[in-house]
Design a protein around this motif. Structure first.
Motif, mmCIF file in Angstrom:
data_model
loop_
_atom_site.group_PDB
_atom_site.id
_atom_site.type_symbol
_atom_site.label_atom_id
_atom_site.label_comp_id
_atom_site.label_asym_id
_atom_site.label_seq_id
_atom_site.Cartn_x
_atom_site.Cartn_y
_atom_site.Cartn_z
ATOM 1 N N ASP A 84 0.815 -1.208 0.000
ATOM 2 C CA ASP A 84 0.000 0.000 0.000
ATOM 3 C C ASP A 84 0.853 1.263 0.000
ATOM 4 O O ASP A 84 0.422 2.310 -0.475
ATOM 5 C CB ASP A 84 -0.923 0.024 1.225
ATOM 6 N N ALA A 85 2.069 1.150 0.558
ATOM 7 C CA ALA A 85 2.936 2.317 0.661
ATOM 8 C C ALA A 85 4.394 1.884 0.505
ATOM 9 O O ALA A 85 4.758 0.771 0.877
ATOM 10 C CB ALA A 85 2.752 3.012 2.013
ATOM 11 N N VAL A 86 5.202 2.780 -0.039
ATOM 12 C CA VAL A 86 6.613 2.472 -0.237
ATOM 13 C C VAL A 86 7.300 2.213 1.105
ATOM 14 O O VAL A 86 8.186 1.357 1.213
ATOM 15 C CB VAL A 86 7.315 3.619 -1.000
ATOM 16 N N TYR A 87 6.878 2.936 2.149
ATOM 17 C CA TYR A 87 7.471 2.722 3.471
ATOM 18 C C TYR A 87 7.295 1.272 3.912
ATOM 19 O O TYR A 87 8.212 0.658 4.462
ATOM 20 C CB TYR A 87 6.837 3.667 4.495
ATOM 21 N N ASP A 88 6.106 0.722 3.688
ATOM 22 C CA ASP A 88 5.847 -0.676 4.053
ATOM 23 C C ASP A 88 6.757 -1.621 3.274
ATOM 24 O O ASP A 88 7.195 -2.652 3.787
ATOM 25 C CB ASP A 88 4.390 -1.035 3.773
ATOM 26 N N MET A 89 7.033 -1.252 2.048
ATOM 27 C CA MET A 89 7.908 -2.053 1.201
ATOM 28 C C MET A 89 9.323 -2.132 1.792
ATOM 29 O O MET A 89 9.919 -3.204 1.893
ATOM 30 C CB MET A 89 7.942 -1.426 -0.192
ATOM 31 N N PHE A 90 9.845 -1.002 2.205
ATOM 32 C CA PHE A 90 11.201 -0.978 2.746
ATOM 33 C C PHE A 90 11.256 -1.628 4.127
ATOM 34 O O PHE A 90 12.257 -2.242 4.490
ATOM 35 C CB PHE A 90 11.727 0.456 2.783
ATOM 36 N N ARG A 91 10.191 -1.514 4.883
ATOM 37 C CA ARG A 91 10.135 -2.207 6.170
ATOM 38 C C ARG A 91 10.133 -3.714 5.952
ATOM 39 O O ARG A 91 10.774 -4.461 6.697
ATOM 40 C CB ARG A 91 8.893 -1.784 6.939
ATOM 41 N N TYR A 92 9.425 -4.154 4.938
ATOM 42 C CA TYR A 92 9.405 -5.579 4.599
ATOM 43 C C TYR A 92 10.817 -6.067 4.280
ATOM 44 O O TYR A 92 11.250 -7.122 4.749
ATOM 45 C CB TYR A 92 8.481 -5.832 3.410
ATOM 46 N N ILE A 93 11.545 -5.318 3.452
ATOM 47 C CA ILE A 93 12.898 -5.707 3.076
ATOM 48 C C ILE A 93 13.768 -5.880 4.315
ATOM 49 O O ILE A 93 14.535 -6.846 4.442
ATOM 50 C CB ILE A 93 13.519 -4.663 2.127
ATOM 51 N N LYS A 94 13.621 -4.975 5.257
ATOM 52 C CA LYS A 94 14.430 -5.019 6.470
ATOM 53 C C LYS A 94 14.084 -6.216 7.346
ATOM 54 O O LYS A 94 14.966 -6.884 7.897
ATOM 55 C CB LYS A 94 14.239 -3.726 7.266
ATOM 56 N N LYS A 95 12.796 -6.531 7.479
ATOM 57 C CA LYS A 95 12.367 -7.527 8.441
ATOM 58 C C LYS A 95 12.227 -8.944 7.884
ATOM 59 O O LYS A 95 12.193 -9.907 8.640
ATOM 60 C CB LYS A 95 11.022 -7.106 9.061
ATOM 61 N N SER A 96 12.149 -9.072 6.568
ATOM 62 C CA SER A 96 11.857 -10.386 5.997
ATOM 63 C C SER A 96 13.063 -11.307 5.916
ATOM 64 O O SER A 96 12.928 -12.514 5.834
ATOM 65 C CB SER A 96 11.283 -10.223 4.596
ATOM 66 N N GLY A 97 14.265 -10.726 5.881
ATOM 67 C CA GLY A 97 15.458 -11.550 5.726
ATOM 68 C C GLY A 97 15.861 -11.760 4.280
ATOM 69 O O GLY A 97 16.915 -12.329 4.011
ATOM 70 N N VAL A 98 15.057 -11.286 3.329
ATOM 71 C CA VAL A 98 15.384 -11.531 1.931
ATOM 72 C C VAL A 98 16.552 -10.687 1.446
ATOM 73 O O VAL A 98 17.110 -10.946 0.382
ATOM 74 C CB VAL A 98 14.159 -11.297 1.011
ATOM 75 N N SER A 99 16.937 -9.677 2.227
ATOM 76 C CA SER A 99 18.101 -8.880 1.839
ATOM 77 C C SER A 99 19.387 -9.447 2.407
ATOM 78 O O SER A 99 20.480 -8.989 2.091
ATOM 79 C CB SER A 99 17.945 -7.433 2.322
ATOM 80 N N GLY A 100 19.263 -10.466 3.259
ATOM 81 C CA GLY A 100 20.438 -11.116 3.810
ATOM 82 C C GLY A 100 21.287 -10.235 4.687
ATOM 83 O O GLY A 100 22.467 -10.500 4.924
ATOM 84 N N GLY A 101 20.704 -9.158 5.197
ATOM 85 C CA GLY A 101 21.460 -8.266 6.057
ATOM 86 C C GLY A 101 22.357 -7.305 5.301
ATOM 87 O O GLY A 101 23.133 -6.570 5.894
ATOM 88 N N GLU A 102 22.241 -7.339 3.981
ATOM 89 C CA GLU A 102 23.061 -6.432 3.184
ATOM 90 C C GLU A 102 22.551 -5.000 3.333
ATOM 91 O O GLU A 102 21.367 -4.732 3.161
ATOM 92 C CB GLU A 102 23.010 -6.830 1.706
ATOM 93 N N LYS A 103 23.431 -4.091 3.654
ATOM 94 C CA LYS A 103 23.042 -2.689 3.748
ATOM 95 C C LYS A 103 23.919 -1.882 2.810
ATOM 96 O O LYS A 103 25.092 -1.680 3.057
ATOM 97 C CB LYS A 103 23.177 -2.161 5.178
ATOM 98 N N LYS A 104 23.328 -1.443 1.712
ATOM 99 C CA LYS A 104 24.098 -0.751 0.681
ATOM 100 C C LYS A 104 23.844 0.753 0.676
ATOM 101 O O LYS A 104 24.609 1.501 0.100
ATOM 102 C CB LYS A 104 23.727 -1.309 -0.693
ATOM 103 N N LEU A 105 22.754 1.211 1.306
ATOM 104 C CA LEU A 105 22.373 2.608 1.242
ATOM 105 C C LEU A 105 22.276 3.210 2.631
ATOM 106 O O LEU A 105 21.832 2.556 3.574
ATOM 107 C CB LEU A 105 21.019 2.760 0.537
ATOM 108 N N GLY A 106 22.660 4.478 2.738
ATOM 109 C CA GLY A 106 22.477 5.207 3.980
ATOM 110 C C GLY A 106 21.068 5.762 4.069
ATOM 111 O O GLY A 106 20.246 5.576 3.167
ATOM 112 N N TYR A 107 20.785 6.471 5.157
ATOM 113 C CA TYR A 107 19.433 6.992 5.390
ATOM 114 C C TYR A 107 19.004 7.941 4.280
ATOM 115 O O TYR A 107 17.894 7.828 3.742
ATOM 116 C CB TYR A 107 19.385 7.720 6.740
ATOM 117 N N LYS A 108 19.872 8.888 3.889
ATOM 118 C CA LYS A 108 19.499 9.866 2.863
ATOM 119 C C LYS A 108 19.258 9.191 1.525
ATOM 120 O O LYS A 108 18.292 9.510 0.811
ATOM 121 C CB LYS A 108 20.595 10.931 2.728
#
Length: 242
Positions: free
Chosen positions: A192-216
């Motif tokens: 429903d919202a892009v914010y929910d999408m990014f929260r999903y990425i963080k919590k689902s494990g499908v990103s494998g803990g990879e963090k490529k981008l900063g907050y900005k």
């Protein structure tokens, strides 16, 4: 299976945002496990080893699809996940990292063992070495592996490379040790919202803990991301040891 049987087909499935019938952060992995188990040709096995067993999605699908077994080995690198995995007669839990050299040395190897792995092997640090070790562990295997086309549009908009492997790279590694046949499936998970999408990425494990981008950078990406869904691609492979 020979080379003539190495076929690739494409199937797509779409999901509404966080369908109520599913664990909201594991909807895709749950569907992948269900599909993987549905590909098994027999309804009874002696020993099944689940690589990256997690909380037990493969095990639960074996039960719900009435596939019997004498022994089930749930292997995962996370003790916390194995604690969630169901306990039952015939179930053995083993905590180890499949990336480790000699990881499977303590596991009994038999000709009638079936190897399964759902949504885990994309995190192999060396696919060729991993599939070599897996082929030595069991002669028959069924894999479901996320490919680099997962989050494809997101990665393109962010200007970053996927941390996981392409379909071609995975096939190349598998075929060094297995006669294999394949199916590729795409999934879309709508939000429903892009914010929910990014929260999903963080919590689902499908990103494998990879963090490529900063907050900005993440904020800018959220503003310009053109879709209301995330893309996933999974390579299903059926292999018989060479």
């Amino acid at each position: 299976m020979g080379n003539r049987e190495k076929k690739t087909s494409n199937a797509s499935k779409e999901f509404s945002r966080f369908a109520k019938a599913y664990d909201q952060y594991n909807i895709i992995q749950s569907e992948v496990a269900k599909t993987l188990v549905s590909k098994l040709p027999e309804n009874s096995y002696n020993t099944i080893i689940d690589i990256g067993a997690g909380s037990g999605r493969v095990y639960q699908n074996l039960l719900s699809q009435n596939i019997a077994f004498e022994h089930f080995i749930a292997l995962d690198s996370s003790l916390e996940m194995l604690e969630i995995h169901p306990d039952a007669k015939g179930v053995k839990k083993v905590c180890l990292d499949f990336n480790g050299t000699g990881a499977f040395d303590t596991l009994e190897q038999t000709e009638d063992t079936l190897l399964l792995s759902s949504s885990a092997l994309q995190w192999s640090t060396d696919p060729e070495a991993t599939f070599l070790r897996l082929s030595q562990l069991a002669s028959r295997a069924y894999f479901a592996i996320f490919t680099s086309n997962t989050f494809k549009t997101l990665h393109q908009n962010a200007g970053i490379h996927s941390p996981i492997y392409s379909t071609d790279r995975l096939k190349s590694a598998i075929e060094k040790h297995y006669h294999a046949s394949y199916e590729v499936r795409q999934y879309k998970l709508h939000f429903d919202a892009v914010y929910d999408m990014f929260r999903y990425i963080k919590k689902s494990g499908v990103s494998g803990g990879e963090k490529k981008l900063g907050y900005k950078e993440t904020k800018v990406l959220m503003e310009k991301y053109p879709l209301d869904y995330l893309e996933f691609e999974v390579l299903f492979a059926e292999g018989k040891r060479r």
